[in-house]
Design a protein around this motif. Structure first.
Motif, PDB file in Angstrom:
ATOM      1  N   ALA B 254       2.743  50.280   3.378  1.00  0.00           N
ATOM      2  CA  ALA B 254       4.191  50.368   3.174  1.00  0.00           C
ATOM      3  C   ALA B 254       4.933  50.107   4.474  1.00  0.00           C
ATOM      4  CB  ALA B 254       4.549  51.739   2.627  1.00  0.00           C
ATOM      5  N   LEU B 255       4.405  50.665   5.588  1.00  0.00           N
ATOM      6  CA  LEU B 255       5.050  50.438   6.886  1.00  0.00           C
ATOM      7  C   LEU B 255       5.049  48.962   7.236  1.00  0.00           C
ATOM      8  CD1 LEU B 255       3.861  53.159   9.433  1.00  0.00           C
ATOM      9  CD2 LEU B 255       6.090  52.898   8.373  1.00  0.00           C
ATOM     10  N   ALA B 258       7.640  47.194   5.178  1.00  0.00           N
ATOM     11  CA  ALA B 258       9.005  47.517   5.591  1.00  0.00           C
ATOM     12  C   ALA B 258       9.344  46.859   6.921  1.00  0.00           C
ATOM     13  CB  ALA B 258       9.172  49.025   5.700  1.00  0.00           C
ATOM     14  N   SER B 259       8.371  46.755   7.822  1.00  0.00           N
ATOM     15  CA  SER B 259       8.678  46.201   9.137  1.00  0.00           C
ATOM     16  C   SER B 259       8.974  44.713   9.027  1.00  0.00           C
ATOM     17  CB  SER B 259       7.531  46.452  10.106  1.00  0.00           C
ATOM     18  OG  SER B 259       6.476  45.574   9.814  1.00  0.00           O
ATOM     19  N   PHE B 261      10.695  43.706   6.493  1.00  0.00           N
ATOM     20  CA  PHE B 261      11.821  43.753   5.553  1.00  0.00           C
ATOM     21  C   PHE B 261      11.445  43.195   4.189  1.00  0.00           C
ATOM     22  CE2 PHE B 261      13.952  44.538   9.421  1.00  0.00           C
ATOM     23  CZ  PHE B 261      15.048  45.299   9.093  1.00  0.00           C
ATOM     24  N   THR B 263       9.840  44.798   0.947  1.00  0.00           N
ATOM     25  CA  THR B 263       9.247  45.977   0.330  1.00  0.00           C
ATOM     26  C   THR B 263       8.893  45.714  -1.112  1.00  0.00           C
ATOM     27  OG1 THR B 263      11.443  46.709  -0.158  1.00  0.00           O
ATOM     28  CG2 THR B 263      10.377  47.683   1.757  1.00  0.00           C
ATOM     29  N   ASP B 264       9.232  44.533  -1.585  1.00  0.00           N
ATOM     30  CA  ASP B 264       9.034  44.294  -3.007  1.00  0.00           C
ATOM     31  C   ASP B 264       7.560  44.411  -3.391  1.00  0.00           C
ATOM     32  OD1 ASP B 264      11.749  43.667  -2.859  1.00  0.00           O
ATOM     33  OD2 ASP B 264      11.221  41.662  -2.182  1.00  0.00           O
ATOM     34  N   GLU B 267       6.270  49.568  -2.166  1.00  0.00           N
ATOM     35  CA  GLU B 267       7.361  50.421  -1.744  1.00  0.00           C
ATOM     36  C   GLU B 267       7.001  51.888  -1.913  1.00  0.00           C
ATOM     37  OE1 GLU B 267      12.181  50.505  -2.021  1.00  0.00           O
ATOM     38  OE2 GLU B 267      11.049  49.344  -3.464  1.00  0.00           O
ATOM     39  N   LEU B 268       7.324  52.653  -0.888  1.00  0.00           N
ATOM     40  CA  LEU B 268       7.153  54.102  -0.973  1.00  0.00           C
ATOM     41  C   LEU B 268       8.357  54.705  -1.664  1.00  0.00           C
ATOM     42  CD1 LEU B 268       5.943  55.220   2.540  1.00  0.00           C
ATOM     43  CD2 LEU B 268       4.613  55.092   0.458  1.00  0.00           C
ATOM     44  N   PRO B 270      11.336  57.705  -1.958  1.00  0.00           N
ATOM     45  CA  PRO B 270      12.201  58.224  -0.902  1.00  0.00           C
ATOM     46  C   PRO B 270      11.524  59.336  -0.128  1.00  0.00           C
ATOM     47  CG  PRO B 270      12.942  58.939  -3.058  1.00  0.00           C
ATOM     48  CD  PRO B 270      11.871  57.947  -3.287  1.00  0.00           C
TER      49      PRO B 270
END
Lengths: 327, 318, 306
Positions: B254-255, B258-259, B261, B263-264, B267-268, B270
């Motif tokens: 996930a990281l 996300a890094s 950009f 996440t599709d 995704e984690l 919230p």
């Protein structure tokens, strides 16, 4: 070229110049910013710190720092000049036409008031007729921003929120006024990577669901690319290249835009890239291209003639002697 | 522990006591049984979100905050056993670079005097002229223009100050430098500069780095070994190629997404309000979570390449 | 890369004297005039022999000339004993300025160190410091002075001519200690967690090293801004205590006790006995405020850069 109501733009900046008188002499953070935002579109501005991104937002709101003034150009909201608004008009303009989301989400909220009070106040202040209790609107606003248990969040105070939560509350506050344009100043810069994407996506969703326009600034091209359909690259107080996202991300024309794009992508095993030199200090008004000292493509003409403005159609604009079609 | 090991951390734990209201004291486990080792001249990357405990680990290493449990061994000597005076002599071996370059310099001192401070304090064995020589050497090594040496910090840009901060850390000739988010507050246009500078300096000074960042790409460029932390625990540990090349823990995946950009793909959920008291800490956010995840998870080797992962699903699938 | 250096007087005297506004320049000039008077005070009779200004021995009474109005011989008139008020007002400048300076420096210095230490250590050190501040500040200033005189009597630290001066200094120190402690603490508290403080720890500095090399310099601007104001306040305290009969006693020249001498005479129309020393108190306070505004521009963080 001067836009206005004729082409349907919501906001038009043309040749905006800002001068700030400081103890150590005048500083010129904006040196002719041209920018248009159309209803319902998302525009991003990218640049290094000190390039005038934040000052552009401040000039749109006419919120100048002490000693600062808009010394040239025009800021037009639909068919009216923002620079000519009187105090009352300005207040309505700031409250219900344009809303702002700030970089530091926690300090942007009043630490002494609960989330509920702040959202309810925003609803009351900006919508004279509300059918239904404002508390209900507040709850609904939070639900829109994907808060699982809005009732618990409403009772909290800003220091009890994480950065991501606080920024979502700020988005709710900005949307509460029903503005046609939202200005966002690095809204996700301090947040975790995983939270950043989520907040960006939420912001984009909510803005487009309300048919509002978004002007988003960041130093991170990746964040801007995630939300904005049109991207402007700022350097030394001017928008040096503007165009659709796909174009800017794949084949930018301005050498500075290319260099920025290179910096974003770190490839394993390769020497990380950067832009040599320093951001200009903006203590003078640059007659020629301000980037030429750091530019790999510097030519003789760069030192002799002021920057040309190439209007390339399809919202594309370029300020560079190289022109759009160099290698 | 091998000959090349400069720093070894064994089961480091740190709990903070936070007073929520009168009589209600909450303990927060900022780091829980964290173990790792750093070799001479190598870089260990620590990645994770805010609240993952990566900065806590850094502060414990430097002795800026006492640890609750565990051992920090620097060249085989346990730091906790040292008295105040001995501790100071060990300070020379380990230095730190902070996240905010502007905040890490006293606004009333010149750059030169700030950079000279650790030299004066930690190298009493050097003569005055040796110190001046060393100062010139480190400031030149980070290629900070000589005209800036006698300026106050506010006259320098963030990138220039971060160079000065690196010079300050290298001045007393340490064996290890802890870099706490050294590029996070800088523009992307100078990030590459700092990263390549760090790589060059590692060659030249043969110093080990602990590189702490939430910027995975930056860590990927610099680090040889990587640990990924979540809520005070290490969730994945291995070489940079292993961890970044084929991330196995859902959190690492996930990281990574996300890094970039993106996440599709993965995704984690919230970020949770409260941490689970037992079982996998990522469970409330993990898209792969199932009932068996509520059992206590251990950091165990996965596969044969020496990496360790704290996720039974990954381990089971080999 | 260009940086603009703010225009600044080349000479130190010019930097100190010329303020951002004309009013401040006037006040600063006035201050240096008062300072000059304070310096020449003890030799005023000798100086009077060389220049055509009528000065006398500040302590020798003239029984034939009591309570005479201002005239060419006695510019500010004389008091009940026939002492020349002009001479005495000038001589008193030294007493008031010196005591104020010593008291503020002593109490303020200790207050700064204590404030820096409290904000560095936090925890119980901070709590104890704040309790002390509260206890001291809960006494009205005059009451504190009376209590000190009652408890200590006339300490003769400054020799036989002490005359209560030592107790005055202690009183002023006690008043200033909490003022400086609070001010310094409020400036430094946010710095405790600052990264440059942690960097200093990494550089091997101990607690006192950090307080001395980093905390005090960072509070310097605030301390310098507070100093002239507290000196002015101290002069008022000295005059106030002397007025109620504590501290410097007549016939020794001191503005407060001189006002007291004239207090009963005012109703008879003999205004000059009180008005001139009173005017000097006002002028000295006014002149000192010329330094509080923007004194950080003299030696602030940016003052010596560029």
């Amino acid at each position: 070229m001067n836009a206005g109501p004729a082409n349907g733009a919501l906001l038009t900046l043309s040749g905006v110049e800002v001068t700030i008188n400081t103890l150590s002499g005048p500083v010129h953070p904006l040196q002719g910013v041209d920018l248009e935002v159309f209803p319902g579109e998302t525009v991003g501005l990218v640049g290094e710190s000190g390039c005038g991104k934040s000052m552009t937002l401040r000039s749109i709101l006419r919120l100048m720092p002490p000693g600062g003034a808009i010394t040239g150009g025009a800021v037009e909201w639909q068919d009216r000049s923002v620079l000519d608004l009187d105090t009352d008009e300005l207040q309505t303009y700031r409250g219900s036409d344009v809303a702002m989301i700030y970089q530091n989400p926690v300090t942007a909220l009043d630490p002494m008031l609960s989330v509920e009070r702040q959202i309810v106040d925003a609803f009351k202040a900006n919508r004279e007729v509300l059918d239904g209790a404002p508390e209900e609107f507040a709850r609904e606003a939070l639900r829109d921003l994907e808060f699982g248990n809005p009732d618990a969040i409403l009772k909290r105070y800003p220091h009890q929120l994480s950065g991501g939560m606080a920024q979502r509350v700020n988005i709710a506050l900005a949307l509460a006024c029903g503005p046609s344009l939202i200005l966002a100043d690095e809204p996700t810069t301090g947040l975790d990577m995983t939270t950043q994407v989520r907040v960006l996506d939420l912001l984009e969703q909510q803005v487009s669901a309300r048919n509002a326009a978004l002007l988003f600034i960041s130093h991170d091209l990746r964040a801007v690319a995630r939300v904005a359909r049109n991207i402007g690259i700022m350097y030394a107080g001017r928008v040096v290249e503007f165009g659709p996202r796909e174009r800017i991300l794949t084949e930018p024309s301005h050498p500075y835009a290319r260099a920025l794009l290179d910096c974003v992508d770190l490839r394993a095993g390769e020497r990380p890239r950067s832009i040599p030199g320093l951001v200009p200090r903006m203590t003078e008004v640059y007659q020629f291209c301000a980037f030429r000292d750091r530019c790999a493509y510097r030519m003789a003409v760069c030192d002799e003639e002021p920057l040309p403005v190439h209007d390339l159609g399809g919202r594309r604009r370029l300020l560079c002697h190289l022109g759009p079609d160099h290698d | 522990m091998t000959e090349r090991t400069i720093l070894e951390v064994r089961n480091l734990s740190k709990t903070y006591r936070v007073r929520r209201s009168i009589g209600l004291v909450e303990t927060i486990e900022a780091a829980q049984r964290v173990s790792f080792a750093v070799e001479r001249g190598r870089t260990l990357g620590i990645v994770g979100e805010s609240g993952s405990g990566k900065s806590t680990v850094a502060r414990c290493l430097l002795g800026l905050t006492p640890l609750t449990e565990g051992e920090v061994l620097l060249e085989g000597t346990q730091l906790g056993d040292l008295g105040v005076r001995k501790m100071r002599s060990h300070r020379r071996m380990m230095q730190m670079v902070f996240q905010m370059p502007q905040a890490s310099f006293d606004p009333t001192h010149t750059v030169r005097s700030s950079v000279a401070q650790p030299l004066r304090r930690l190298r009493p064995d050097m003569s005055k002229s040796e110190q001046v020589e060393r100062l010139r050497h480190v400031l030149t090594a980070v290629s900070l223009g000589e005209e800036l040496w006698d300026r106050k910090p506010r006259a320098l840009s963030g990138g220039q100050l971060q160079r000065a901060a690196i010079a300050r850390a290298l001045a007393p000739d340490p064996e290890l430098v802890v870099l706490d988010e050294p590029t996070s507050s800088l523009d992307l246009s100078v990030r590459g500069d700092i990263l390549s500078l760090l790589q060059e300096l590692q060659e030249e000074f043969h110093v080990a780095f602990v590189f702490i960042s939430h910027d995975l790409e930056a860590v990927r460029v610099c680090a040889h070994e990587v640990i990924v932390m979540y809520l005070g625990q290490i969730v994945e540990q291995g070489t940079a190629e292993q961890v970044f090349g084929s991330p196995s823990h859902p959190y690492t995946q996930a990281l990574m997404a996300a890094s970039r950009f993106e996440t599709d793909s993965f995704e984690l959920g919230p970020k949770g309000e409260t941490d689970p008291s037992s079982g996998c800490r990522l469970m409330p956010r993990c898209p792969l979570a199932e009932a068996a995840c509520s059992a206590e998870q251990d950091l165990v080797p996965s596969g044969t390449d020496g990496r360790t992962v704290r996720c039974w699903k990954v381990v089971a699938s080999g | 890369m260009t940086t603009i250096v703010p225009p600044r007087e080349r000479w130190l005297v010019g930097r100190i004297l010329v303020g951002p506004t004309a009013g401040i320049t006037v006040r600063r000039s006035l201050f240096f005039l008062m300072l000059f008077l304070a310096v020449i005070g003890p030799w005023i009779e000798t100086i009077g022999q060389w220049i055509p200004i009528p000065v006398y021995d500040p302590l020798r009474p003239d029984p034939f000339n009591p309570v005479s109005p201002p005239s060419a011989e006695h510019w500010f008139g004389t008091d009940t004993l026939g002492l020349d008020i002009f001479t005495r007002v000038i001589v008193a400048t030294r007493v008031d300025f010196t005591l104020a300076l010593i008291g503020v420096t002593l109490g303020g210095g200790l207050g700064c160190l204590a404030g820096a230490w409290a904000s560095y250590r936090r925890g119980w050190v901070d709590v104890v410091a704040l309790r002390i501040v509260e206890v001291v500040q809960s006494f009205p200033v005059l009451l504190l002075g009376i209590a000190l005189f009652a408890a200590l009597g006339p300490l003769e630290i400054f020799g036989p001519v002490d005359n209560g001066m030592a107790v005055l200094v202690i009183a002023i120190s006690m008043v200033n200690f909490p003022l400086y402690l609070r001010q310094v603490r409020s400036v430094l508290l946010p710095l405790t967690e600052a990264e440059f403080v942690q960097a200093a720890k990494c550089a091997g500095l101990g607690a006192w090293g950090i307080v001395w090399h980093h905390f005090i310099p960072n509070a310097r601007g605030q301390i310098l801004a507070l100093f002239p104001l507290t000196c002015a306040y101290a002069i008022q305290i000295i005059a106030g205590l002397s007025f109620i009969g504590l501290g410097i006693e007549p016939p020794n020249p001191e503005w407060g006790s001189m006002i007291k001498t004239g207090a009963t005479l005012i109703v008879q129309g003999h205004w000059w006995v009180s008005v001139f020393p009173g005017a000097f108190i006002v002028l000295s306070v006014y002149s000192l405020t010329g330094f509080s505004a923007r004194s950080e521009t003299l030696v602030g963080p940016g003052g010596t850069s560029a």
